[in-house]
Structure formats: structure tokens, C-alpha cells
Design a protein around this motif. Structure first.
Motif, PDB file in Angstrom:
ATOM      1  N   CYS A  87       0.768  -1.378  -0.168  1.00  0.00           N
ATOM      2  CA  CYS A  87       0.012  -0.131  -0.011  1.00  0.00           C
ATOM      3  C   CYS A  87       0.920   1.194  -0.082  1.00  0.00           C
ATOM      4  N   ALA A  88       2.042   1.242   0.725  1.00  0.00           N
ATOM      5  CA  ALA A  88       3.037   2.466   0.769  1.00  0.00           C
ATOM      6  C   ALA A  88       3.495   2.630  -0.564  1.00  0.00           C
ATOM      7  N   ARG A  89       3.928   1.797  -1.389  1.00  0.00           N
ATOM      8  CA  ARG A  89       4.277   1.825  -2.769  1.00  0.00           C
ATOM      9  C   ARG A  89       3.454   2.590  -3.456  1.00  0.00           C
ATOM     10  N   LEU A  90       2.253   2.045  -3.483  1.00  0.00           N
ATOM     11  CA  LEU A  90       1.047   3.049  -4.202  1.00  0.00           C
ATOM     12  C   LEU A  90       1.073   4.215  -3.893  1.00  0.00           C
ATOM     13  N   TYR A 103       7.514   5.601   5.673  1.00  0.00           N
ATOM     14  CA  TYR A 103       5.937   5.690   5.314  1.00  0.00           C
ATOM     15  C   TYR A 103       5.334   4.449   5.679  1.00  0.00           C
ATOM     16  N   SER A 104       6.154   3.159   5.229  1.00  0.00           N
ATOM     17  CA  SER A 104       5.484   1.871   5.959  1.00  0.00           C
ATOM     18  C   SER A 104       5.327   1.859   7.413  1.00  0.00           C
ATOM     19  N   MET A 105       6.477   2.431   8.312  1.00  0.00           N
ATOM     20  CA  MET A 105       6.496   2.658   9.674  1.00  0.00           C
ATOM     21  C   MET A 105       5.122   3.180  10.093  1.00  0.00           C
ATOM     22  N   LEU A 115      -4.939  -2.143  -5.095  1.00  0.00           N
ATOM     23  CA  LEU A 115      -4.265  -2.294  -6.514  1.00  0.00           C
ATOM     24  C   LEU A 115      -4.921  -2.232  -7.448  1.00  0.00           C
ATOM     25  N   ARG A 116      -6.149  -2.491  -7.495  1.00  0.00           N
ATOM     26  CA  ARG A 116      -6.956  -2.347  -8.879  1.00  0.00           C
ATOM     27  C   ARG A 116      -7.368  -0.897  -9.033  1.00  0.00           C
ATOM     28  N   LYS A 117      -7.391   0.033  -7.974  1.00  0.00           N
ATOM     29  CA  LYS A 117      -7.346   1.438  -8.643  1.00  0.00           C
ATOM     30  C   LYS A 117      -5.936   2.049  -8.822  1.00  0.00           C
ATOM     31  N   ALA A 118      -4.749   1.375  -8.458  1.00  0.00           N
ATOM     32  CA  ALA A 118      -3.685   1.872  -8.812  1.00  0.00           C
ATOM     33  C   ALA A 118      -3.289   1.458 -10.270  1.00  0.00           C
ATOM     34  N   GLY A 119      -3.912   0.269 -10.882  1.00  0.00           N
ATOM     35  CA  GLY A 119      -3.751  -0.169 -12.106  1.00  0.00           C
ATOM     36  C   GLY A 119      -2.329  -0.346 -12.585  1.00  0.00           C
ATOM     37  N   SER A 120      -2.094   0.263 -13.708  1.00  0.00           N
ATOM     38  CA  SER A 120      -0.429  -0.030 -14.238  1.00  0.00           C
ATOM     39  C   SER A 120       0.428   0.806 -13.261  1.00  0.00           C
ATOM     40  N   ALA A 121       0.170   1.754 -12.556  1.00  0.00           N
ATOM     41  CA  ALA A 121       0.893   2.532 -11.891  1.00  0.00           C
ATOM     42  C   ALA A 121       1.666   2.019 -10.604  1.00  0.00           C
ATOM     43  N   TYR A 122       1.094   0.683 -10.612  1.00  0.00           N
ATOM     44  CA  TYR A 122       1.598   0.022  -9.238  1.00  0.00           C
ATOM     45  C   TYR A 122       3.209  -0.151  -9.215  1.00  0.00           C
ATOM     46  N   GLY A 123       3.888   0.017  -8.118  1.00  0.00           N
ATOM     47  CA  GLY A 123       5.134  -0.108  -7.952  1.00  0.00           C
ATOM     48  C   GLY A 123       6.070   1.289  -8.439  1.00  0.00           C
ATOM     49  N   GLU A 124       5.525   2.173  -9.189  1.00  0.00           N
ATOM     50  CA  GLU A 124       6.065   3.236  -9.674  1.00  0.00           C
ATOM     51  C   GLU A 124       6.907   3.896  -8.546  1.00  0.00           C
TER      52      GLU A 124
END
Length: 331
Positions: free
Chosen positions: A264-267, A279-281, A322-331
């Protein structure tokens, strides 16, 4: 790439949400205190209601926040070290190994109670080493094999913990609370133990962000840049294992948080560990406090373990993001 302004905004929103959740958690129960009454009772004049809340609820709230931060940081570090997005201290057996060691001390060697965090760390390292040893084949580690072996090791230690607690009357001792990850009746002493071990390691987790970024590269590429891949991987793994083990020794094994929170933090702030780890903390502290607060209120006067709540709400929440992020996941 996610811009700096968006990252700062994500931090600001999360801090406000965490402060609001803190107030809600303080007032979850039969005794209510408003923000102004709380401030006045803590810093201006003695108040019986505020004193009661301070002694009974504050330790639990801060333990949930510190434990959530430790588990989320551990998950973020493990995912970088193993280069596996499914890495999590609960899934790969670290939490269950540490939990079994803590339960064994509580039940069979109570004289060593004050050494429980150190023994839990030994259990976490034993589980992590076992997963690595069983996953090693033909000179390489398969990310999928690590997860599959980790699930098996986790199940084994969880079963041993449950068997030891049940067979020894654990319901009448602190062992049942560790097995069920129940943070009811935690004290300021428990918080001091957690912070004494976790605080310096959380600082260490913030410091190693560059090395985490480099470990995401192929080993050959990292070595060509002068990086001691094996040494860095071992050192960062040690930080992650101890963070997860200490949190487990105090609050019990909580799976899923170390997996979901870094994703979630990566998104929200991207994959760079300079932003991802802190941010994960914060998000981990928010997630575990939210799970504990929901568990305290949804079936009042009964309570549901924070570990159960995390399992129920963690998966759907991650799928939605994850679905909302789509292809942007992991940017």
C-alpha cells in the motif's frame, strides 16, 4: 514517478489520520474523555478519568503503534532483501518461530521471562535460517520456493505454539495471549521492553534505504557498483528479523501486516526506500492500531484479536488499492 509534493501530502494525510485514530482509540470503551479534557488531565491538573485512561489504554495504544511500525518496516526490508513482493515476517515463518520461542519460555522456563525478547529473536533467526536452508537448491534461491517453504515452516511453528499452550493450560497464563496476538492488559513495562529493542532498529531501518535500493538490482549489477551484496543482505535481514521477533515477543504473531502495508505504501509514495520505509512505519502503526480499535469495539464487550481483524480487512483493502492503481503500481 510519484512526485515529491504527492509524497509529502501522503505523509501529512497519514499523520492527521493517525492523530484522529489515536483520539478514537482513547475513547473506545465505556469511559470517554474529550480532547480538551485529555490534554488538561495530562498536562494541567489531575483528572481521575484521564488517569484511568492513561494507565489502561495508553500502553495498549502505543504498543499497537510501535508493533505495527516494526512489523511493517520488517516486511519492507525483507521484500527488498529477498527481492520477493510476497515476503512477510508472518508468511516466511519469522513471526511464528519467534512466537514459539516466546511461548516456550513463558510456559516452561518462566525464570527466563526477562530474556523473552532475546530468546524470541533466536527463534526468529532459527526460523529464517531454516527457510533459507530448505529453499536453497543448486546454488540459488527461488522467490516462490522461499514463500512455499516459509508457509510450511510458519504452519509448523504455529502448530507447536498452539499445542504447547493448549497442552500446558496456556489459557491460564500469558502464553494464550501470545498465541492469539491479544494485546489486552499490556502495561507500560511491556512498552518499555518493545521500545528498548525496536527503537534503535527502526532508526537502522531508516538508515539502510540506499542499500535496499541497490539490493533490488541484479546481483551482478550491484557487485559491479562495488556493493557487498552478501554482507548487505545479511545485515538488513538481521534488522528485519529482530524487528519482527521483538514485536512478536510482546504482541504475538500477526501475519499479513508486513505484506500488505509496504504494498500500500508503494502505491502512495513509490518504491524508493528513502520514502517507502518511513511511510511503511507510519502506515503500519495506523493499520495495527485501527485493527485493535475495531477488535475492541465491533463485538463489545467482547474483543476480537487484532491479528484476526488484520486478516479479515487486510486482503480486501489491498485488492481495492491494487485495482485502483492499475499500471501505476510499483512506480
Amino acid at each position: 514517478m510519484i512526485g515529491t509534493v504527492r509524497k509529502i501530502a501522503a505523509f501529512a494525510v497519514l499523520l492527521v489520520a493517525l492523530a484522529a485514530l489515536f483520539v478514537v482509540a482513547v475513547n473506545t470503551g465505556t469511559l470517554k474523555v474529550g480532547p480538551m479534557q485529555l490534554f488538561h488531565g495530562l498536562f494541567v491538573e489531575y483528572d481521575d478519568s484521564v488517569a484511568t485512561v492513561f494507565d489502561l489504554r495508553f500502553p495498549r495504544i502505543f504498543i499497537a503503534m510501535a508493533g505495527g511500525a516494526a512489523l511493517a518496516a520488517s516486511g519492507a526490508l525483507l521484500q527488498a532483501v529477498i527481492r520477493n513482493p510476497l515476503a512477510d515476517p508472518g508468511i516466511i515463518g519469522i513471526s511464528s518461530g519467534a512466537g514459539f520461542a516466546a511461548v516456550a519460555v513463558t510456559l516452561f522456563a518462566p525464570a527466563l521471562f526477562y530474556f523473552t525478547p532475546l530468546i524470541a529473536c533466536a527463534g526468529g533467526f532459527a526460523a529464517f535460517s531454516l527457510v533459507y536452508a530448505l529453499s536453497w537448491r543448486k546454488g540459488s534461491l527461488s522467490p516462490l520456493r522461499i514463500v512455499l517453504v516459509g508457509i510450511a515452516v510458519s504452519a509448523m511453528f504455529s502448530g507447536l505454539s498452539a499445542a504447547a499452550s493448549t497442552g500446558s493450560g496456556g489459557a491460564l497464563s500469558g502464553a494464550a495471549a501470545l498465541v492469539d496476538a491479544n494485546i489486552t492488559m499490556k502495561t507500560w513495562g511491556d512498552l518499555r521492553v518493545l521500545l528498548a529493542y525496536a527503537a534503535p532498529l527502526l532508526v537502522a531501518a531508516l538508515v539502510v534505504w540506499k542499500r535496499c535500493d541497490l539490493l533490488l538490482l541484479e546481483d551482478k549489477t550491484a557487485r559491479s557498483l562495488g556493493v557487498d551484496v552478501a554482507g548487505n543482505r545479511l545485515g538488513i535481514s538481521a534488522i528485519a528479523v529482530v524487528l519482527a521477533s521483538i514485536a512478536t515477543a510482546v504482541i504475538g504473531p500477526i501475519s499479513f501486516l508486513g505484506l500488505i502495508v509496504p504494498h500500500c505504501a508503494r502505491l502512495l509514495v513509490g518504491s524508493g526506500h528513502r520514502w517507502l520505509v518511513p511511510y511503511s512505519m507510519l502506515l503500519g502503526a495506523f493499520a495495527l492500531l485501527l485493527a485493535d480499535t475495531i477488535g475492541r469495539s465491533v463485538a463489545a464487550p467482547y474483543e476480537i484479536s487484532a491479528a484476526v481483524v488484520m486478516s479479515v480487512i487486510g486482503g480486501p483493502a489491498f485488492i481495492v488499492l491494487l485495482r485502483k492503481a492499475g499500471s501505476a503500481y510499483g512506480e
